[in-house]
Design an enzyme around this catalytic site. Structure first.
Site, short mmCIF file in Angstrom:
data_model
loop_
_atom_site.label_atom_id
_atom_site.label_comp_id
_atom_site.label_asym_id
_atom_site.label_seq_id
_atom_site.Cartn_x
_atom_site.Cartn_y
_atom_site.Cartn_z
N GLU A 166 0.79 -1.23 0.00
CA GLU A 166 0.00 0.00 0.00
C GLU A 166 0.82 1.28 0.00
O GLU A 166 0.85 2.03 0.99
CB GLU A 166 -0.95 0.01 1.20
CG GLU A 166 -1.92 -1.15 1.21
CD GLU A 166 -3.03 -0.98 2.27
OE1 GLU A 166 -2.97 -0.01 3.05
OE2 GLU A 166 -3.95 -1.81 2.29
N GLU A 352 -5.40 -8.59 0.62
CA GLU A 352 -6.11 -8.24 1.87
C GLU A 352 -7.54 -7.87 1.54
O GLU A 352 -7.80 -7.18 0.54
CB GLU A 352 -5.50 -7.00 2.57
CG GLU A 352 -4.17 -7.21 3.22
CD GLU A 352 -3.66 -5.94 3.91
OE1 GLU A 352 -4.48 -5.09 4.32
OE2 GLU A 352 -2.44 -5.82 4.02
C1 FCB Z 1 -4.47 -2.15 5.49
C2 FCB Z 1 -3.10 -2.52 5.97
C3 FCB Z 1 -3.09 -3.63 7.00
C4 FCB Z 1 -4.25 -3.54 7.95
C5 FCB Z 1 -5.55 -3.33 7.22
C6 FCB Z 1 -6.76 -3.26 8.11
O1 FCB Z 1 -4.46 -0.84 5.03
O2 FCB Z 1 -2.30 -2.93 4.90
O3 FCB Z 1 -1.84 -3.60 7.63
O4 FCB Z 1 -4.01 -2.58 8.90
O5 FCB Z 1 -5.48 -2.17 6.45
#
Ligand code: FCB
Length: 446
Positions: A166, A352
């Site tokens: 990110e 994620e």
């Molecule tokens: C993302 C992050 C991860 C976690 C999630 C909820 O932005 O990459 O580390 O904190 O959010």
């Protein structure tokens, strides 16, 4: 709802990050990171929580790898802490830091679980921040040195590498909004940091290839699905600007080798992009083997009447989960199909997606996170629709394996499939863990 099946070999996993779970911040030669510093800044983190102990994973890693076995997953995405490997600005490699990840990788392989290694999940060594951090171009070369040190030790056993997690958050949440480390609020610095993060990624891809990497190399971006709140021309234009800020500033350089054509106008009072040197964009666009997507947010966007040149506003979600984010699985389908239609034909992985809840252990010892199960089910079905629509999606990694240090929200928000009692470090499966294990084992949803 109808049954769905995933392709053979589809990679079900779970994700974590070093600072969020490891603790042991001053053990075995680890140096301080920008999160050790930032979390101590008064008011920076909810309740003043730090990652000093977190899930104590540094000491409990074997038991945590056993959770992955219970979860039935084929892969585990974790990050390496740069300040464990290169604690200081002198660049000296700390072997004991590498030893930990060496054991972790062997522990995964012994359990039949494939490691996916993120090299940078936001924990820059403080020593490099003291020299300017990501605002400083030389940090890109320090990242390459660090990446090669990790590759030198783990490269024979790691099939999936991710350079950065990110860059949006690292650059903009950390240097413009100031909600994350290093806690700066300067837009010119933020855009410079973004360029250097992307450049560090590109240089690392090239360096890993030159070093003979056998695993696949990629990067993870968090992407959103923005929509205008009304058909009003001003809202549509505002959505284009928000899309620049949240998505195209990453996708365009990575996959088209250029910042978006509307970027200079958007940033005209902020920067002239003179930090871009000849050849940088070709480096940033170095071909990757796969692309990681973190999806959390779908936004409705309105023009900011006070600023029709740059301004946009995100309409607050009518049904927010803790933290203010809404639940919109269709946005995942939109993001996946957009990336595959407009940007790249490399395989995609959902690295994620997840939901924050205030989970608790009930008097029967159960953690009934039915909202999380519904969230995952919606997102898994959205991912499957993308597959049906021709997207080359090869994996899905929920955030997160277990509750952990949620950055500026500290331990106040829980994202895990396993509940962590921070007082005793007891891990307990939530309903979502049972649900996900069934999915991962069946490679299908009934
Ligand atoms: C993302 C992050 C991860 C976690 C999630 C909820 O932005 O990459 O580390 O904190 O959010």
């Amino acid at each position: 709802m109808s049954a769905i099946h995933f392709p053979d070999g589809f990679l079900w996993g779970a994700a974590t990050a070093a600072y969020q779970i490891e603790g042991a911040v001053d053990e075995d030669g680890r140096g301080p990171s920008i999160w050790d510093t930032f979390s101590r800044r008064p008011g920076a983190v909810l309740r003043g929580d730090t990652g000093d102990i977190a899930c104590d994973h540094y000491h409990r890693w074997e038991q945590d790898l056993d959770l992955l076995v219970d979860l039935g997953v084929g892969a585990y995405r974790f990050s390496v802490a740069w300040p464990r490997v290169v604690p200081d600005a002198d660049g000296a490699v700390n072997t004991r830091g590498l030893d930990f990840y060496d054991r972790l990788v062997d522990g995964l392989l012994a359990r039949g679980i494939s490691p996916m290694v993120t090299l940078y999940h936001w924990d820059l060594p403080q020593a490099l921040q003291d020299l300017g951090g990501w605002a400083e171009r030389t940090t890109t070369d320090r990242f390459v040195d660090y990446a090669l040190a990790v590759h030198g030790r783990l490269g024979d056993r790691v099939p999936h590498w991710l350079t950065l997690n990110e860059p949006y958050c690292a650059a903009f949440v950390g240097h413009l909004e100031g909600r994350h480390a290093p806690g700066l609020t300067d837009e010119a610095t933020a855009v410079t940091a973004l360029h250097h993060l992307l450049l560090a990624h590109g240089k690392a891809v090239e360096a890993l290839r030159a070093d003979g990497v056998t695993g696949q190399v990629g990067i993870t971006c968090n992407l959103t699905s923005p929509h205008p709140a009304t058909a009003d021309e001003a809202d549509v234009a505002a959505t284009t600007r928000l899309d620049l800020y949240e998505n195209r500033m990453f996708l365009d350089p990575l996959f088209r080798g250029a910042y978006p054509a509307d970027a200079p106008a958007y940033y005209r009072d902020v920067t002239d992009f003179s930090f871009v040197h000849d050849g940088d964009l070709a480096t940033i666009a170095a071909p990757v083997d796969y692309f990681g997507i973190n999806y959390y947010e779908r936004h409705l966007v309105r023009a900011d009447p006070a600023d029709l040149v740059r301004g946009w506003q995100r309409v607050p979600d009518p049904h927010p989960t803790p933290g203010g984010i809404g639940v919109h699985p269709e946005g995942l389908h939109e993001v996946l199909t957009r990336v595959s239609k407009e940007y790249t034909s490399v395989p995609l992985v959902v690295t994620e997606t997840g939901i924050a809840l205030h989970d608790y252990v009930d008097p029967n010892g159960e953690i009934r996170d039915d909202e999380r199960v519904a969230f995952y089910e919606g997102h898994v079905r959205a991912a499957h629709r993308a597959l049906e629509d021709g997207v080359d999606l090869v994996g899905f990694f929920p955030w997160s394996l277990m509750d952990n240090y949620e950055w500026a929200w500290g331990y106040g928000y829980r994202f895990g499939m396993y509940h962590v009692d921070y007082a005793t470090q007891t891990r307990r499966p939530k309903r979502s863990a049972h649900w996900f294990a069934q999915l991962a084992r069946a490679n299908a949803l009934g």
